[in-house]
Motif scaffolding. Sequence first.
Motif, mmCIF file in Angstrom:
data_model
loop_
_atom_site.group_PDB
_atom_site.id
_atom_site.type_symbol
_atom_site.label_atom_id
_atom_site.label_comp_id
_atom_site.label_asym_id
_atom_site.label_seq_id
_atom_site.Cartn_x
_atom_site.Cartn_y
_atom_site.Cartn_z
ATOM 1 N N ASN A 236 0.709 -1.191 0.140
ATOM 2 C CA ASN A 236 0.068 -0.166 -0.011
ATOM 3 C C ASN A 236 0.734 1.364 0.063
ATOM 4 O O ASN A 236 0.273 2.377 -0.420
ATOM 5 N N LEU A 237 2.060 1.241 0.285
ATOM 6 C CA LEU A 237 3.057 2.415 0.254
ATOM 7 C C LEU A 237 4.015 2.194 -0.836
ATOM 8 O O LEU A 237 4.937 3.155 -0.935
ATOM 9 N N ASN A 249 2.671 6.364 12.040
ATOM 10 C CA ASN A 249 1.421 5.966 12.581
ATOM 11 C C ASN A 249 1.500 4.787 13.797
ATOM 12 O O ASN A 249 1.422 3.645 13.439
ATOM 13 N N PRO A 250 2.040 5.124 15.106
ATOM 14 C CA PRO A 250 2.546 4.119 15.837
ATOM 15 C C PRO A 250 1.437 3.220 16.310
ATOM 16 O O PRO A 250 1.895 2.044 16.674
ATOM 17 N N GLY A 251 0.302 4.001 16.218
ATOM 18 C CA GLY A 251 -0.790 2.907 16.699
ATOM 19 C C GLY A 251 -1.313 1.634 15.717
ATOM 20 O O GLY A 251 -2.176 0.910 16.007
ATOM 21 N N PHE A 256 2.956 2.662 9.741
ATOM 22 C CA PHE A 256 2.661 3.801 8.920
ATOM 23 C C PHE A 256 1.380 3.936 8.231
ATOM 24 O O PHE A 256 0.973 2.943 7.884
ATOM 25 N N SER A 257 1.211 4.962 7.907
ATOM 26 C CA SER A 257 0.006 5.102 6.970
ATOM 27 C C SER A 257 0.589 5.882 5.730
ATOM 28 O O SER A 257 1.641 6.561 5.554
ATOM 29 N N TYR A 268 -3.086 14.694 3.945
ATOM 30 C CA TYR A 268 -3.537 14.223 2.784
ATOM 31 C C TYR A 268 -3.566 12.680 2.511
ATOM 32 O O TYR A 268 -2.313 12.331 2.639
ATOM 33 N N CYS A 269 -4.865 12.113 2.518
ATOM 34 C CA CYS A 269 -4.740 10.528 2.428
ATOM 35 C C CYS A 269 -5.369 10.291 1.175
ATOM 36 O O CYS A 269 -5.934 9.222 0.937
#
Length: 521
Positions: A236-237, A249-251, A256-257, A268-269
Amino acid sequence: MAVKRTLILLLLIVLKDSGTTTSQPCSSSCPTDCYCGHRDLTSVPQNLPTNITSLDLRVNDITNLSHSDFSRYGNLEKLILSANEISMIKNGTFHNLTSLTILSLPINQLTTLPADMFQGLGNLQYLIISQNQLSVLPANVFKGLGNLETLFLNTNQLSSLPVGIFEDLKNLTTLRLNRNQLTSLPADIFPVLSSIANVYVNDNPWQCDCDMLSFKQLMTGRYAFESQITCAGPANLTGKGLLHDVQANPGDPGCFSSCSCDSLTGCYCGRRDLTGVPQGLPANITRLDLEVNDITTLSQSDFSRYRSLEKLYLAANQISVINNGTFYNLTSLTILYLPINRLTTLRADMFEGLGNLRGLYVMQNRISSLPANVFDGLVNLDTLFLNTNQLSSLPVGIFEDLKNLTTLRLNRNQLTSLPADIFPVLSSIANVYVNDNPWQCDCDMLRIKQMMTGSFEFESQITCAGPARLRGKNLLREVRVNRDKPNCLSSISGSWSLSQTKHAVLTVPLVWPLLVQIINR
């Protein structure tokens, strides 16, 4: 004479480029610089003067190096061993070369380096080991190289770097790590890289996962090498730049997001193939852009941690369901952008709690009906786009709470009539668009027609789609009230306008006596 000088100059340049002018032939007669390249040598020649300072052994067939190869050449400052077949360098090979400043070993077959390989080379300034097959490096292999300025490790097979590997290289100005198999970097290396003027880390298969989290969190965008890291995975990256396109995105299980967040607290996503709202973004963001993804459903948990949101963009997804309370906690929201989705209706409580909302955009969906109280409480709304849907009717009183509305788009729906109570509301809104609807100019539109004065622009936008005798007629200018007709409305005959009809009615009493006199003659 001039031509002769030019030819001589060109010859000197060619000779210089081939390495034959600065170094002497490989024999006992060379003074300080010996050129022993391109000679099919399988070992280091031992018949050279012991006081030489430069030895060039490029493009030969040497496979191994040991201490005895250079023990008699203790004055060497420059050693070129590029393009051989060297696969082994034994312990202590260079220990006696304390004056060495340049060591060039590219284009060989090295897979690893002895931990003490460079011991004693405290004066080394240039170390070139590019284009080998190095896959691992000992943690202390560069220890003691305090004067090293240039280190080329590019085009190898390095998949990782030991912690602290470059700590002793305080004077390094150029480091090449590009074109390896590096997937991550230890966090402790970031301060070292940021102190080096020229760093190259591009063309590695970087895995933007939890192993790179600490490194990402140190990024500021100040250093050129930061923008060279492009994710090769996870899927996805892939192709995303770690600096600008990926958000720590540690959670998240993957740490990562694919969102990029800026210093203005916006993320921005968009265009990330997301199927859900990413969690773990900064909780204080005020803008979230999720446009052009594959989200199908929204629920309250999607936005519960982003309570500071002021602008939310969800255009061009696949959203068909928005569950109860989805936006309930977003009390600061001013813009909600939901066009180009698959909504067929809106929940009655969908916008509950959004008292600060100013812009609501739900055009280009498949909405066919609206609850009567769906917009209740949106007292600050000034822009509402409902155009390009499938609305066939509007409930009575649907816009009554929208006291501050300045723009309303209802065009390109399937509206056939309007409730009479809506006329005062529409007439209070500065910009109203109702064109491109299949308006039926029958008794259901009688009250609207009776209220028309021509004072408002939206009145002239209603063109009859039916009944057949009124098709294409403009309701304001070309249709009149006719209570005696079954459909309540009829066409104004000929090409006379409403003003012409009034004028004719007024002038009949004036001409009638004259007509009577003519008849009686």
